[in-house]
Design a protein around this motif. Structure first.
Motif, PDB file in Angstrom:
ATOM      1  N   TRP A   1      -2.114   4.607   0.422  1.00 48.98           N
ATOM      2  CA  TRP A   1      -2.856   4.490   1.672  1.00 48.98           C
ATOM      3  C   TRP A   1      -4.215   5.193   1.612  1.00 48.98           C
ATOM      4  O   TRP A   1      -5.174   4.770   2.265  1.00 48.98           O
TER       5      TRP A   1
ATOM      6  N   TRP B   1       0.809  -1.214   0.000  1.00 48.98           N
ATOM      7  CA  TRP B   1       0.000   0.000   0.000  1.00 48.98           C
ATOM      8  C   TRP B   1       0.845   1.268   0.000  1.00 48.98           C
ATOM      9  O   TRP B   1       0.300   2.369   0.091  1.00 48.98           O
TER      10      TRP B   1
ATOM     11  N   TYR C   1      -6.453   2.651   0.372  1.00 44.10           N
ATOM     12  CA  TYR C   1      -6.782   1.663   1.403  1.00 44.10           C
ATOM     13  C   TYR C   1      -7.893   2.182   2.322  1.00 44.10           C
ATOM     14  O   TYR C   1      -8.814   1.450   2.672  1.00 44.10           O
TER      15      TYR C   1
END
Length: 212
Positions: free
Chosen positions: A31, A27, A34
């Protein structure tokens, strides 16, 4: 304090990739994807049992929080806290803060929290202190231009060292408190250690720092 080993903790963490990604390095630079939004990303290095980061997530739903901790047996308590809270803006990763650049692109983070870090009092262990030049250089890479470090400790020696280390590195210090719980600072979220130490009458030291 020695933590009780929990042999099942790793498997439990692996069974919840929506809260604790199996391979966080995947990731890096993604992020926001995510979390599913473009909100600011704050990291707590050494998140322990997750009381602070969960409290911050509840208090600031517009911010995305990541807690980094190396011990499964401790981190699993943070997992349970996040699950019980039902919040979606707090996640955890089982990794070492020595490797931040493996998990975050340059400028990907907006803030880093260092709470009650191990003081490593012996001179030969200086590099291990999370406010040493070694770590400051890593924080500088992953924080954006306006990124900050927020630091709390009960250890006066570590606090004095950190003031010197950050100043020597050229950082700007602000909101320095020599007794946090007697200051005018608002909306403080305590860690487990902070509550324990403050109840015993220990001073809590705090500062904020940013790179120039």
């Amino acid at each position: 304090m020695r933590q009780r080993f929990k042999p099942w903790a790793k498997d439990k963490l692996l069974s919840h990739p929506e809260i604790s990604p199996v391979n966080p390095a995947e990731w890096k630079g993604r992020w926001s994807e995510y979390f599913g939004n473009d909100g600011p990303i704050h990291l707590e290095a050494g998140t322990g049992k997750g009381r602070f980061i969960t409290g911050m997530g509840i208090q600031n739903p517009e911010v995305n929080y990541l807690g980094m901790e190396i011990y499964d047996s401790i981190l699993v308590t943070a997992l349970d806290r996040i699950k019980e809270s039902g919040i979606s803006n707090v996640r955890i990763i089982r990794e070492n803060a020595e490797k931040l650049s493996d998990f975050f692109e340059e400028g990907e983070l907006d803030r880093i929290y260092l709470n009650f870090s191990d003081p490593w009092p012996k001179s030969k262990h200086e590099k291990r202190r999370l406010t040493s030049e070694f770590f400051l250089a890593q924080y500088e890479k992953v924080l954006n231009g306006k990124g900050e470090i927020h630091f709390k400790t009960d250890n006066q020696g570590l606090f004095e060292y950190s003031l010197h280390s950050m100043s020597k590195y050229g950082m700007t210090l602000k909101n320095v408190s020599l007794d946090l719980h007697k200051s005018s600072f608002e909306n403080n979220v305590m860690t487990e250690y902070e509550e324990k130490f403050s109840e015993k009458g220990f001073r809590i030291y705090r500062l904020e720092a940013e790179f120039k």
